[in-house]
Design an enzyme around this catalytic site. Structure first.
Site, short mmCIF file in Angstrom:
data_model
loop_
_atom_site.label_atom_id
_atom_site.label_comp_id
_atom_site.label_asym_id
_atom_site.label_seq_id
_atom_site.Cartn_x
_atom_site.Cartn_y
_atom_site.Cartn_z
N ARG A 92 0.86 -1.18 0.00
CA ARG A 92 0.00 0.00 0.00
C ARG A 92 0.90 1.24 0.00
O ARG A 92 1.68 1.44 0.93
CB ARG A 92 -0.95 -0.01 1.23
CG ARG A 92 -1.88 -1.23 1.21
CD ARG A 92 -3.12 -1.01 2.04
NE ARG A 92 -4.01 -0.03 1.48
CZ ARG A 92 -5.04 0.50 2.15
NH1 ARG A 92 -5.26 0.14 3.41
NH2 ARG A 92 -5.82 1.39 1.57
N ASP A 239 -3.13 9.46 6.57
CA ASP A 239 -2.23 8.41 6.09
C ASP A 239 -0.84 8.95 5.83
O ASP A 239 0.14 8.21 5.83
CB ASP A 239 -2.80 7.77 4.83
CG ASP A 239 -3.98 6.89 5.20
OD1 ASP A 239 -5.08 7.43 5.38
OD2 ASP A 239 -3.77 5.68 5.36
O1 MRU Z 1 -7.80 2.45 3.22
P1 MRU Z 1 -7.73 2.50 4.72
O2 MRU Z 1 -8.94 1.95 5.39
O3 MRU Z 1 -6.44 1.89 5.23
O4 MRU Z 1 -7.67 4.04 5.03
C1 MRU Z 1 -7.64 4.46 6.36
C2 MRU Z 1 -7.70 5.92 6.52
O5 MRU Z 1 -7.73 6.67 5.58
C3 MRU Z 1 -7.59 6.43 7.92
O6 MRU Z 1 -8.33 7.61 8.07
C4 MRU Z 1 -6.13 6.72 8.22
O7 MRU Z 1 -5.35 5.60 7.94
C5 MRU Z 1 -5.92 7.13 9.62
S1 MRU Z 1 -6.04 5.73 10.68
C6 MRU Z 1 -5.72 6.14 12.26
#
Ligand code: MRU
Length: 350
Positions: A92, A239
């Site tokens: 990712r 992220d």
């Molecule tokens: O695709 P995801 O579910 O991994 O995305 C998660 C998010 O965008 C969250 O808001 C981010 O990782 C913050 S988690 C504390």
């Protein structure tokens, strides 16, 4: 289950264990990863997701790689760890916590020991340390963030930045949990978060388990709720936060920030230092993950669009710093201009 003690990832009998987030909210099932490839697959398929949680998982993935290795020299073991890091990092691209954690593990290996068995133990200790630090940071974010929630206590959040997205307790949900535990009146509007439905599936589940009042809304209801005065502040996770304070977060975050500015509603981002990437100057440089269009054309495995329709699926967007009221970190609340505050964050990634 008490979600204040929710375990998202843990080490058990030389396996990396995860709560399977694809099965929530209907079933609580544990995924047991025995190899680095299995850990990588769990990250890719989003059995585990959320930036800090995939960082913790990847750290244990590195410890697992060391444990499974039959290398008899430290040099050979470190070579395998480079490969494990490349495998994990490739899953990712947007959440920087993933690369941050594997880099920290690799550096630990390089500087640690010249005896393979000792090195294996040190790496497991380091993964445990990353997990425990994350949990502590989430609680600190809760302490710093709770006073920012206005008296009436109507918070809107997007995606899942809760315990499931971290080692536990959460980032965006941390101020909400802390304010609730202080006996304050709190109500959360939960964006369902199309297309992957992290809000509906995960945040709604976490808040219900914690007994925090909530209303689930579809993403396109958020603006109307704001126009009606039903939202006092917005808190989201991140992220990746880059040097100028631009923030990558779940697709739909940017639209919320624009709406918040129009309605003069404070827009907060909650994240630990492991989400900060000072190597990038601005948000346009952040790699944005493109996921399968099938996740847009299907809901719960069922096709909801005409067959073969073209669909886009950028999984994240970038919110420019001038739409952000403050960034809540484990070291305090950073206000604009963000570059100074972000540079001041104590980094522990060597
Ligand atoms: O695709 P995801 O579910 O991994 O995305 C998660 C998010 O965008 C969250 O808001 C981010 O990782 C913050 S988690 C504390």
């Amino acid at each position: 289950m008490n979600t204040n003690e929710l375990r998202t990832v843990w080490w058990e009998n030389a396996n990396v264990c995860l709560i399977d987030q694809l099965r929530l909210p209907h079933e609580q099932v544990t995924v047991r990863c025995q190899t680095v490839d299995e850990v990588a697959r769990a990250i890719k398929t989003m059995q585990v997701r959320g930036a800090p949680a995939i960082g913790c998982t990847a750290a244990y993935g590195m410890a697992l790689a060391a444990r499974n290795s039959v290398a008899t020299t430290v040099e050979a073991l470190i070579e395998e760890l480079y490969q494990a890091k490349a495998t994990l990092d490739a899953q990712r691209p947007t959440a920087v916590n993933l690369m941050w954690a594997t880099k920290r593990m690799l550096q630990k290996a390089i500087t640690s020991s010249n005896e393979p068995e000792l090195l294996r133990q040190r790496l497991l200790d380091e993964a445990h340390a990353i997990l425990h630090e994350d949990l502590d940071m989430c609680h600190a974010i809760g302490e710093y963030g709770a006073p920012l929630i206005p008296e009436r206590g109507n918070v809107l959040t997007h995606c899942n930045a809760g315990g499931l997205a971290t080692a536990g307790y959460g980032t965006a949900l941390a101020p909400i949990r802390t304010a609730h535990s202080q006996g304050r009146t709190i109500h959360v509007h939960v964006d369902e978060t199309r297309p992957f439905l992290q809000g509906a599936r995960l945040t709604a589940w976490e808040l219900r388990e914690a007994g925090i009042p909530q209303t689930l809304i579809t993403d396109n209801m958020a603006g109307f709720m704001m126009s009606r005065g039903n939202v006092d502040c917005i808190i989201v996770g991140a992220d990746r936060i880059v040097a100028n304070g631009d923030v990558a977060n779940k697709i739909g975050t940017y639209s919320l920030a624009v709406l918040a500015q129009y309605h003069k509603i404070p827009f907060y981002v909650a994240a630990p230092f492991s989400t900060v990437d000072l190597s990038l100057a601005s948000g346009d440089l952040i790699p944005i993950e493109e996921r399968s269009p099938d996740e847009v054309t299907h809901i719960g495995g069922r096709l909801v669009a005409p067959e073969h329709v073209v669909a886009a699926h950028p999984a994240f967007d970038v919110t420019p710093n001038d739409l952000i009221t403050a960034i809540i970190t484990e070291q305090g609340v950073i206000r604009p201009p963000f570059d100074q505050g972000l540079f001041g964050l104590g980094r522990r990634d060597g």
